[in-house]
Design an enzyme around this catalytic site. Structure first.
Site, PDB file in Angstrom:
ATOM      1  N   GLU A 326      41.907  40.853  40.909  1.00 34.37           N
ATOM      2  CA  GLU A 326      42.839  40.136  41.342  1.00 34.37           C
ATOM      3  C   GLU A 326      43.707  39.335  40.386  1.00 34.37           C
ATOM      4  O   GLU A 326      44.791  38.779  40.623  1.00 34.37           O
ATOM      5  CB  GLU A 326      42.745  39.297  42.650  1.00 34.37           C
ATOM      6  CG  GLU A 326      41.713  38.203  42.451  1.00 34.37           C
ATOM      7  CD  GLU A 326      41.243  37.320  43.619  1.00 34.37           C
ATOM      8  OE1 GLU A 326      41.468  37.914  44.524  1.00 34.37           O
ATOM      9  OE2 GLU A 326      40.665  36.204  43.387  1.00 34.37           O
ATOM     10  N   HIS A 353      46.305  47.587  46.700  1.00 37.01           N
ATOM     11  CA  HIS A 353      46.249  46.277  47.039  1.00 37.01           C
ATOM     12  C   HIS A 353      47.527  45.996  47.689  1.00 37.01           C
ATOM     13  O   HIS A 353      48.001  46.768  48.606  1.00 37.01           O
ATOM     14  CB  HIS A 353      46.179  45.406  45.895  1.00 37.01           C
ATOM     15  CG  HIS A 353      44.677  45.198  45.413  1.00 37.01           C
ATOM     16  ND1 HIS A 353      44.561  44.141  44.513  1.00 37.01           N
ATOM     17  CD2 HIS A 353      43.756  45.503  46.004  1.00 37.01           C
ATOM     18  CE1 HIS A 353      43.053  44.137  44.321  1.00 37.01           C
ATOM     19  NE2 HIS A 353      42.478  45.032  45.156  1.00 37.01           N
TER      20      HIS A 353
HETATM   21  O1  S3P Z   1      36.239  39.700  49.033  1.00 38.26           O
HETATM   22  C1  S3P Z   1      37.248  39.285  48.661  1.00 38.26           C
HETATM   23  O2  S3P Z   1      37.625  38.013  49.124  1.00 38.26           O
HETATM   24  C2  S3P Z   1      38.288  39.726  47.672  1.00 38.26           C
HETATM   25  C3  S3P Z   1      37.979  40.933  46.990  1.00 38.26           C
HETATM   26  C4  S3P Z   1      38.687  41.787  46.060  1.00 38.26           C
HETATM   27  O3  S3P Z   1      39.185  42.928  46.855  1.00 38.26           O
HETATM   28  P1  S3P Z   1      38.929  44.354  46.206  1.00 38.26           P
HETATM   29  O4  S3P Z   1      37.580  44.695  45.870  1.00 38.26           O
HETATM   30  O5  S3P Z   1      39.458  45.294  47.421  1.00 38.26           O
HETATM   31  O6  S3P Z   1      39.711  44.365  45.056  1.00 38.26           O
HETATM   32  C5  S3P Z   1      39.718  41.028  45.688  1.00 38.26           C
HETATM   33  O7  S3P Z   1      40.805  41.806  44.746  1.00 38.26           O
HETATM   34  C6  S3P Z   1      40.564  40.281  47.008  1.00 38.26           C
HETATM   35  O8  S3P Z   1      41.681  39.479  46.502  1.00 38.26           O
HETATM   36  C7  S3P Z   1      39.474  39.228  47.557  1.00 38.26           C
HETATM   37  C1  PEP Z   2      43.901  41.702  46.646  1.00 37.84           C
HETATM   38  C2  PEP Z   2      44.185  40.520  47.043  1.00 37.84           C
HETATM   39  O1  PEP Z   2      43.930  40.166  48.558  1.00 37.84           O
HETATM   40  P1  PEP Z   2      43.385  40.836  49.846  1.00 37.84           P
HETATM   41  O2  PEP Z   2      42.276  39.709  50.388  1.00 37.84           O
HETATM   42  O3  PEP Z   2      44.506  41.118  50.896  1.00 37.84           O
HETATM   43  O4  PEP Z   2      42.700  42.308  49.498  1.00 37.84           O
HETATM   44  C3  PEP Z   2      44.559  39.568  46.442  1.00 37.84           C
HETATM   45  O5  PEP Z   2      44.823  38.331  46.995  1.00 37.84           O
HETATM   46  O6  PEP Z   2      44.912  39.698  45.265  1.00 37.84           O
END
Ligand code: S3P
Ligand code: PEP
Length: 438
Positions: A326, A353
């Site tokens: 992220e 994403h």
């Molecule tokens: O568990 C979480 O709070 C998150 C995990 C990540 O997702 P991904 O593993 O799908 O990238 C991240 O990118 C997202 O913004 C938040």
């Molecule tokens: C990937 C993201 O969000 P989400 O929790 O919707 O996956 C993000 O905040 O960068």
């Protein structure tokens, strides 16, 4: 969250006339707030969340839990300080409809919770939510005993027919498209009759710090979790069934949302202080201390917070961002302003994403005069002088903040739909102009 109609459709990103020197109070973490809400809803006693993030993603989570019967009251916190939510886990029930918006945490963390509710829970969301992978959660829940109606694509919309309890037990999933599949199953795991054993079978697993955040927060409410790091098998997590405690938790600032402000110090050769930066945290944004230092800044973690200083020089970087995906849009923006090329690797899953972030960053930076190419798993960025123009954001909060970083250096950048930052940081435009003293 209602769109902020005071913001123009094309927001003129402020150009920095000099080095920034500011203290920025960054609101609470999205990832911590939404985990804390889920765990409090599953607990056997009331709990408190202090300084929760109030943004589109967290209000959707709170709204969904309320729709399923959980009481979430507004309060001022046990000591009378700070805004707070008091969560009364009064039983999960359907029928209910949940709007997930485009929140990965809501669309993935809540179907397992819904399986524990008494009655059907329908999940729907923004058009983009239909395209984001959910197969890992849907398939796993079926193996664990849940009944789910969907259209067979492994995505939203769907209905979970909760029966008040779930068998649980062992399940294998491929979480290479999102770590949130693992987090989702672990978070509700203590409430499954047999707990849960999640085995990841895919070749890669993104966002490990977010899985550690899940494990740490589960343990903090009394759950027993065995992990690869605690001596268990690689890629296997086990949660023992048991009751969860209600806690009084103060939410940390969102370190990923601190990124654009730290970037401003780097880009302008200035100084930005972020109060309450935690000394120890599982948030991926903590990696910025190392990444932005390698790119030319320096930082000091004090009792007050993080003091980050830019040197006026920005270096390119070759970095694997798989753990901290992220952070990619903000790092790409800084890299486009550096004195040497950058390669950002390990983030193929960003194509799924909020938008296809690799395509969006490539197109938008190049339209300002940049030279970015997509690779199989990331971006190659060769800095070039940038000019003004419209920066499209594709309803992606991190595209909007990346555009604002570029606007500091390139005059005349217009950010389309800056209001999309409300997903995780509704105050972004005010915080940004405040930082710049405008
Ligand atoms: O568990 C979480 O709070 C998150 C995990 C990540 O997702 P991904 O593993 O799908 O990238 C991240 O990118 C997202 O913004 C938040
Ligand atoms: C990937 C993201 O969000 P989400 O929790 O919707 O996956 C993000 O905040 O960068």
């Amino acid at each position: 969250m209602a769109p902020n109609t005071a913001l123009p459709a094309l927001w003129p990103a402020p150009h920095a006339s000099g080095a920034v020197d500011a203290t920025v109070h960054v609101p609470g973490s999205k990832s911590v707030t939404n985990r804390a809400l889920v765990l409090a809803a599953l607990a056997s006693e009331p709990g408190w969340l202090r300084r929760p993030l109030r943004s589109r993603d967290t209000l959707l989570m709170a709204g969904a839990l309320r729709a399923m019967g959980i009481e979430i009251e507004e309060g001022v916190g046990p000591e009378g300080t700070g805004e707070a939510w008091r969560v009364l886990p009064t039983g999960l029930r359907g029928p209910a409809t949940v709007d997930v918006g485009n929140a990965g945490t809501v669309m993935r963390f809540l179907p397992p919770v819904a399986a524990l509710a008494d009655g059907p829970i329908r999940f729907d969301g923004d058009p983009r939510s239909y395209e984001r992978p959910l197969n890992g959660v849907i398939d796993a829940l079926r193996v664990l005993g849940a009944r789910i109606d969907d259209d067979g694509r492994g995505a939203l919309p769907l209905t979970v027919h909760g029966s008040g309890a779930l068998d649980g037990g062992p399940v294998s999933i491929d979480a290479s498209s999102s770590s949130q599949f693992v987090s989702a199953l672990l978070l509700s795991g203590p409430r499954f009759n047999q707990g849960v054993e999640v085995r990841h079978t895919g070749a890669t697993l993104p966002s490990m710090p977010h899985i550690r955040m899940t494990v740490d927060m589960l343990r903090a409410v009394g759950a027993q979790v065995d992990t690869p790091e605690s001596g268990g098998e690689p890629n296997v997590w086990r949660v023992t069934p048991g009751a969860l405690l209600g806690r009084d938790l103060t939410i940390e600032p969102d370190l990923s949302n601190a990124q654009p402000f730290l970037a401003a110090a780097l880009v302008t050769g200035g100084k930005v202080v972020i109060p309450d930066w935690p000394e120890r945290t599982t948030q991926p944004g903590d990696r910025l201390r190392e990444i932005f230092t390698e790119m030319g800044g320096s930082c000091e973690l004090t009792d007050y917070g993080l003091v980050f200083t830019g040197s006026g020089v920005i270096h390119g970087i070759d970095v694997d961002l798989g753990d901290v995906g992220e952070l990619t849009p903000g790092i790409a923006a800084v890299a486009a302003l550096a004195d040497s090329p950058s390669t950002l690797r390990g983030v193929a899953h960003l194509r799924l994403h909020e938008t296809d972030r690799l395509a969006a960053l490539t197109k938008e930076i190049n339209e300002l005069g940049g030279d970015v190419t997509e690779t199989a798993d990331g971006l190659h960025i060769r800095p070039r002088p940038l000019h003004g123009g419209t920066f499209h954001t594709y309803e992606d909060h991190r595209m909007a903040t990346a555009g604002a970083i570029l606007g500091l250096a390139a005059e005349g950048v217009l950010i389309e739909n800056v209001a999309t930052t409300a997903k995780t940081l509704p105050d972004f435009p005010e915080l940004w102009t405040g930082m710049l003293g405008q």
